[in-house]
Write a protein that holds these residues in place. Structure first.
Motif, PDB file in Angstrom:
ATOM      1  N   HIS A  85      62.572  46.319 -26.986  1.00 55.21           N
ATOM      2  CA  HIS A  85      62.701  46.110 -28.443  1.00 55.21           C
ATOM      3  C   HIS A  85      63.383  47.325 -29.071  1.00 55.21           C
ATOM      4  O   HIS A  85      62.942  47.859 -30.093  1.00 55.21           O
ATOM      5  N   PHE A  86      64.467  47.716 -28.434  1.00 59.07           N
ATOM      6  CA  PHE A  86      65.163  48.942 -28.835  1.00 59.07           C
ATOM      7  C   PHE A  86      65.786  48.760 -30.211  1.00 59.07           C
ATOM      8  O   PHE A  86      66.497  47.788 -30.476  1.00 59.07           O
ATOM      9  N   ALA A  87      65.557  49.704 -31.102  1.00 57.86           N
ATOM     10  CA  ALA A  87      66.085  49.641 -32.464  1.00 57.86           C
ATOM     11  C   ALA A  87      66.298  51.057 -32.973  1.00 57.86           C
ATOM     12  O   ALA A  87      65.898  52.038 -32.343  1.00 57.86           O
ATOM     13  N   VAL A  88      66.932  51.184 -34.128  1.00 63.61           N
ATOM     14  CA  VAL A  88      67.153  52.479 -34.748  1.00 63.61           C
ATOM     15  C   VAL A  88      66.152  52.673 -35.871  1.00 63.61           C
ATOM     16  O   VAL A  88      65.713  51.707 -36.509  1.00 63.61           O
ATOM     17  N   ASP A  89      65.768  53.926 -36.095  1.00 69.78           N
ATOM     18  CA  ASP A  89      64.832  54.246 -37.174  1.00 69.78           C
ATOM     19  C   ASP A  89      65.434  55.349 -38.031  1.00 69.78           C
ATOM     20  O   ASP A  89      65.936  56.343 -37.507  1.00 69.78           O
TER      21      ASP A  89
END
Length: 905
Positions: free
Chosen positions: A348-352
C-alpha cells in the motif's frame, strides 16, 4: 430709533463661536466679544459708521475662530494632564496604603504570597518548556510553508513512514506543481581526526538546495553550492557554530583549512550561523557535507533520504499530497525494477506530506506537554482558591473598616482602587517569588526530561516566561481585588455594635465552601492522574527486558572505513578488542553487536527455508543485527542451542540465532535448530539456525517482544547483503560494583589497538531500561509533584475554612457545651462538616476525572484511563488528609470554655 438701538441687549454679533457645553470656548467667546464690541463703540464714537466699524474691529482682532480653537485645545490638554496627574497620584497613594496594610498583616501576606508563588512558579516552568518546544516558531524562513515528504506504508509488518528513494526524490523534484523548492538530507556519524585526537561527530549530508529551502545562513565563509554537490567535486565541509567554537576556538581562519573525516580530507568552506540547524537535529549536527546524489544511478527500492520542501504561495499540504500522489502512481511504469506492481499493491505504498512543525514535534510529545501544562494549571487554580479563601476571611475581619470608610464618604471607586492595589501588589510579589521557584523547577525538569524531546535545549526562563508569570499574577490580583466590591455598602448595625458578635453571611460561607470543594475536586484529578502513571511505571518495571542489566556496561566504537574496509580487517579489530577487554580485571564476558535492545533499529525482510509466501503475502521485516561471539553471555540473554564461534565467523560458516518470537512465527510447533533463514531472497544458500535467544524489547518496554535474526559479523558465501560493520556496540559484563569505573581501562584498550578510534556513548544497561521508560516516568514525576502540592494546598484550604468556621461559631459551641454537649460531640460535629465538604469535592473530582481520564490513555501501560481502584485510592488519601486537616480546629473547638464564650457575646 437706529438699528443699533433696536438690537436686543443679549444679542450676539455675527462672529459668535457656537461651542455649547465647552466652558473654555464660551469664556473665550465672551471675552473676545467684550473687546470687539468695545472697539466698535470706540470707532463709532469717532464718527465711523457702525458697519465699517465692525469690519475694522474684526480685521484688527484677526481669525477669532482659530484663536478660540487654540485656547480650547490648550485648556483640554491642561485638563488631561491634570486628570492624569490626579490618577497617578491616586494610584500611588493607594499603593502606599495597600503596602502598609500588607506589612501590618505579615501572616496573611506571607501565606498568601507563598501559596500563590507555588502555583505561579509551577505553571511558569511548564509554560516555558511548552513555549520553547511547541509554541515557539521553527527557526526557519517562513516555517509555515515547509513540509516533510515521506513514503507511507501500511498493511505490512513495516507499517509506518519510510524515507524517499533517490529515484523518487528526483521524480518529485522535476515534475511537481506545488513546491517552489525541495531538498534532501541524510544523517550519520563520522570520526573527526586531528591533533587533538579522534572525536566522534555527527555528519549531515545535504543537497545544495537545503540551505535555500530552510533559509540557513553562514556566520563566516559560505554554504554548500550546486558545484560542490555533484559527483567528483572536491570534498568540502561546513562546520556547525558549536563545533567551530569547541573544536577550533572560534578561529575565523578555519575557513580554507582541511579536516579529516573518516580518512577523507575535506576543505572547510564556511561556518553556519548560530542557531542554524536541520529539522532532524534535536541538538545539532557537527559537520555538513554535500550529499552528491546521482540522478542517473541505478533505481533502487531503498528509502533512506529525508526530504523537506517549501510550498508555493497559496499551496497547502493537502494539495501537495495530491500532487505527489499523482507522481507516485507513475513509479511502476517509470521504475519497474524497483517498484513492481505487486510491491505497490501489497505494501500500500503511498506518499505522505506533513507540515514540518507536526513532523518535528510529533503528536505524543505535544500532547504530553499540554497535559502537564493543564496539570500545573490545576495547581494554580487550587492555589488561587486558597488565596481567595484567605481574602474572604480577611474581608470578614475588615467589614467594620469598610463600613467606616463608606460612612465617611469614601466612594466605591476609591475603595475598589484601594483593594485592587492591595491584591495586585500581593500577586506581583508572588510572581517575583514564583519566578525563583520556576528557575529551580526548570533545572529539575530539564534534568528529568527524556532526551528525545525536540528543541528542549532552547528552554530557559526568558521574557515569555516572565510575561506569562506577570500576566497570570495581574489576572489573579484583579480577581482577588474584586472580592470585596460587592460588600462595600454602609452597614449601620456594624457601626453601632462595634463589630461585636459579627457573623458572616450565608452567601460568603457558601463561597468559601465552594472554593474548598473545587480544591478537593481538582486535587483528586491530579492525584488520580499521578496514580495512573505510577501504576503504569510499576507495570513497566515488571516487564522482563530479556537481558540482565546488573553489572553490565555498554559503549560504542566506530572504525574508519579507509582503514577497515573489509570483513577481515573489521573482524580482526573487534576480535582483538574483545580479547583485550576480557583481560581487564573484573570483566566476566565481552560481546558486541550492531544493535542493542531498547534502542532504535531498522528492519530487513527475512525468508524461511521451505516456507513459501502465500499469494499476496508480504515477507516478514525484522531487526537483523550483526553480532560478534560472546554477545549473548555478555548481555545475559538466555540461549537455547548455541552461538557462533569466532572460528566459524572468520571462516564464513557461522550460523544465525533467532529470537523466540520469530521462531514461534516461522516454526510454531517445530524445533527451529537447523532450519534455514536468510534476508536476500528465497534461493539457497540459507543460514542455519544454531540457537534461539530469549525475547528482548526493541525500542520501549511497553512494546511487544522484538522479532530478530542475529546474523554473524561475516556472511556465509553467496548471501552477502551488508557491508562490513564500521560501528559496533560492545557490552562488558563485570563483577565490580560500579561498572563505570572501568571506562578508563576500556579507553586504553581501544587506544592500544588504534588511537584514531574513539569510544562514545558509555552507559550501563540499567540506563537503557531507565531511558526507555521516560515516556511514562517523566510525566509521572511531574504529575506526582503537582499532586503533592495540590494535596498540601487542599489540606491548608480545608484547615483554614474549618478554623474560621470554628471561630465564627465560638458562641454557638459555648452554648452547646453549657447545655451538656461533650467534647467528643463537638469534635464529631466539626469533623462531619469538614467531611461533608470533602465528600462533595471527591464526588465532583471523581466525575471530572472519569470524564477526562482518556486524555492520559497514550501515556499509560497495563492500566486503563478510568481505573476505579486508582480513583478510589486517591479519594481515600484525600479524605484522610481532609479529616486530619479538620481535626486540629475541631480539638480547639472542644476546648472552648462556655463561660468565656458566653461573656464575649
Amino acid at each position: 430709533m437706529s438699528a443699533e438701538r433696536e438690537r436686543p441687549s443679549d444679542a450676539r454679533p455675527a462672529f459668535h463661536l457656537p461651542l455649547p457645553g465647552q466652558r473654555a470656548r464660551e469664556d473665550v467667546d465672551t471675552e473676545l466679544r467684550f473687546h470687539i464690541e468695545g472697539r466698535i463703540e470706540e470707532l463709532v464714537a469717532q464718527g465711523m459708521p457702525r458697519e465699517e466699524a465692525e469690519r475694522e474691529a474684526r480685521a484688527r482682532f484677526g481669525d477669532v475662530a482659530r484663536i478660540g480653537s487654540e485656547v480650547a485645545s490648550i485648556d483640554a490638554a491642561t485638563r488631561r494632564r491634570r486628570e492624569a496627574g490626579d490618577i497617578v497620584e491616586s494610584v500611588r497613594r493607594d499603593a502606599r496604603l495597600a503596602l502598609r496594610s500588607l506589612r501590618r498583616s505579615p501572616g496573611f501576606t506571607a501565606i498568601a504570597m507563598l501559596t500563590l508563588a507555588l502555583g505561579l512558579g509551577a505553571s511558569t516552568s511548564i509554560f516555558t518548556v511548552l513555549e520553547a518546544v511547541v509554541l515557539r516558531p521553527l527557526p526557519y524562513r517562513e516555517p509555515d510553508q515547509l513540509v516533510t515528504i515521506a513514503s507511507q506504508v501500511s498493511g505490512a509488518a513495516t507499517a509506518g513512514k519510510w524515507g524517499v528513494s533517490v529515484a523518487g526524490y528526483f521524480h518529485y523534484l522535476g515534475h511537481n506543481r506545488t513546491f517552489s523548492e525541495m531538498g534532501a538530507y541524510a544523517g550519520g556519524d563520522g570520526t573527526l581526526l586531528g591533533a587533538d585526537g579522534a572525536e566522534r561527530v555527527s555528519v549531515m549530508s545535504v543537497t545544495a538546495s537545503i540551505p535555500r529551502v530552510l533559509g540557513m545562513r553562514a556566520a563566516i565563509g559560505r554554504l554548500i553550492t550546486a558545484d560542490d554537490d555533484r559527483r567528483g567535486a572536491p570534498p568540502v565541509a561546513v562546520l556547525s557554530h558549536a563545533l567551530w567554537r569547541s573544536r577550533f576556538g572560534a578561529d575565523p581562519g578555519v575557513v580554507g583549512r582541511t579536516v579529516t573525516i573518516e580518512a577523507q580530507v575535506a576543505q572547510v568552506i564556511g561556518v553556519l550561523a548560530e542557531g542554524s540547524r536541520m529539522p532532524a537535529d534535536q541538538e545539532q549536527a557537527d559537520i555538513y557535507v554535500p550529499l552528491a546524489l546521482d540522478p542517473g544511478a541505478r533505481q533502487e527500492n531503498s528509502h533512506w533520504l529525508s526530504v523537506v520542501g517549501r510550498l508555493k504561495d497559496g499551496a497547502t499540504p493537502e494539495a501537495a499530497r495530491a500532487d505527489l500522489a499523482r507522481l507516485t502512481a507513475q513509479f511502476t511504469e517509470l521504475f519497474p525494477g524497483a517498484y513492481s506492481a505487486a510491491f505497490m499493491r501489497n505494501y500500500h505504498f503511498a506518499v505522505d506530506v506533513t507540515p514540518l512543525r507536526d513532523d518535528v514535534l510529533g503528536p505524543t510529545i505535544t500532547r504530553a506537554l499540554w497535559i502537564l501544562f493543564a496539570a500545573v494549571g490545576l495547581v494554580l487554580l487550587i492555589a488561587c482558591a486558597n488565596v481567595a479563601n484567605l481574602f474572604l476571611v480577611r474581608f470578614e475581619a475588615r467589614r467594620r473598616e469598610v463600613a467606616i470608610r463608606s460612612a465617611l464618604g469614601a466612594e466605591r471607586s476609591h475603595l475598589a482602587t484601594y483593594y485592587l492595589a492591595e491584591s495586585v501588589l500581593l500577586s506581583l510579589g508572588a510572581a517575583a517569588c514564583g519566578l525563583g521557584v520556576s528557575y529551580l523547577a526548570l533545572r529539575l525538569l530539564l534534568a528529568l526530561a527524556p532526551a528525545d524531546i525536540p528543541r528542549l535545549a532552547g528552554a530557559g526562563l526568558g521574557w515569555p516566561g516572565v510575561l506569562f508569570a506577570l500576566g497570570a499574577a495581574l489576572v489573579t490580583g484583579v480577581a482577588f481585588g474584586l472580592i470585596p466590591l460587592g460588600h462595600t455598602e454602609v452597614d449601620v448595625t456594624t457601626l453601632r455594635e462595634g463589630g461585636r458578635g459579627l457573623t458572616s453571611s450565608r452567601r460568603r460561607n457558601a463561597a468559601r465552601s465552594a472554593l474548598v470543594v473545587s480544591q478537593v475536586a481538582l486535587a483528586l484529578v491530579l492525584l488520580s492522574s499521578a496514580g495512573l502513571l505510577l501504576r503504569s511505571f510499576g507495570a513497566l518495571r515488571g516487564v522482563r527486558p530479556g537481558f540482565r542489566p546488573e553489572g553490565a556496561l555498554s559503549f560504542r566504537v566506530a572504525v574508519p572505513n579507509a582503514k577497515y574496509g573489509t570483513f577481515a580487517t573489521t573482524g580482526a579489530f573487534y576480535r582483538e578488542l574483545q580479547t583485550r577487554l576480557a583481560a581487564i580485571p573484573g570483566v566476566e564476558a565481552v560481546g558486541a553487536s550492531t544493535w542493542l535492545p531498547l534502542s532504535s533499529s531498522g528492519c530487513s525482510v527475512v525468508f524461511a527455508e521451505n516456507e513459501p509466501l502465500s499469494p499476496g503475502a508480504l515477507p516478514k521485516c525484522v531487526a537483523t543485527p550483526l553480532t560478534a561471539p560472546g554477545y549473548f553471555r555478555a548481555m545475559g540473554i538466555a540461549l537455547e542451542g548455541r552461538a557462533p564461534t569466532w572460528e566459524e565467523t572468520e571462516n564464513g560458516v557461522a550460523g544465525a540465532v533467532v529470537s523466540r518470537a520469530l521462531a514461534q512465527h516461522f516454526w510454531p510447533s517445530e524445533n527451529p535448530i537447523g532450519k534455514g533463514i536468510k534476508s536476500n531472497g528465497q534461493q539457497p544458500p540459507y543460514y542455519r539456525v544454531v540457537g534461539v535467544a530469549e525475547d528482548v524489547r526493541a525500542k520501549r518496554m511497553d512494546e511487544p517482544p522484538a522479532e530478530i535474526v542475529y546474523y554473524p559479523m561475516k556472511p556465509i558465501p553467496g548471501t552477502s547483503l551488508w557491508s562490513p560493520p564500521g560501528g559496533m556496540a560492545f557490552v562488558v559484563r563485570t563483577r565490580v560494583a560500579h561498572p563505570q569505573g572501568l571506562t578508563p581501562a576500556i579507553r586504553r584498550a581501544v587506544a592500544a589497538i588504534d588511537a584514531d578510534v574513539p569510544v562514545v556513548d558509555v552507559r550501563t544497561l540499567d540506563h537503557l531500561i531507565t531511558g526507555s521508560m521516560t515516556r511514562v516516568s517523566f510525566p509521572m514525576v511531574l504529575l506526582g509533584i503537582a499532586a503533592g502540592i495540590a494535596l498540601l494546598l487542599s489540606a491548608v484550604g480545608i484547615y483554614g475554612v474549618i478554623a474560621y468556621v470554628v471561630s465564627q461559631r465560638r458562641s454557638e459551641i459555648g452554648i452547646r457545651m453549657a447545655l451538656g454537649a461533650g467534647a467528643r460531640g463537638v469534635v464529631a460535629m466539626i469533623m462531619r462538616q469538614s467531611f461533608l465538604l470533602a465528600a462533595v469535592g471527591l464526588v465532583t473530582g471523581a466525575a471530572l476525572f472519569l470524564a477526562l481520564g482518556r486524555v492520559l490513555a497514550t501515556l499509560l501501560y497495563g492500566v486503563g484511563p478510568r481505573d476505579p481502584a486508582t480513583v478510589a485510592a486517591g479519594a481515600v488519601i484525600l479524605a484522610a488528609v481532609a479529616l486530619l486537616a479538620s481535626y486540629v480546629p475541631a480539638r480547639r473547638a472542644a476546648r472552648v470554655d462556655p463561660i468565656i464564650a458566653l461573656r464575649s457575646e
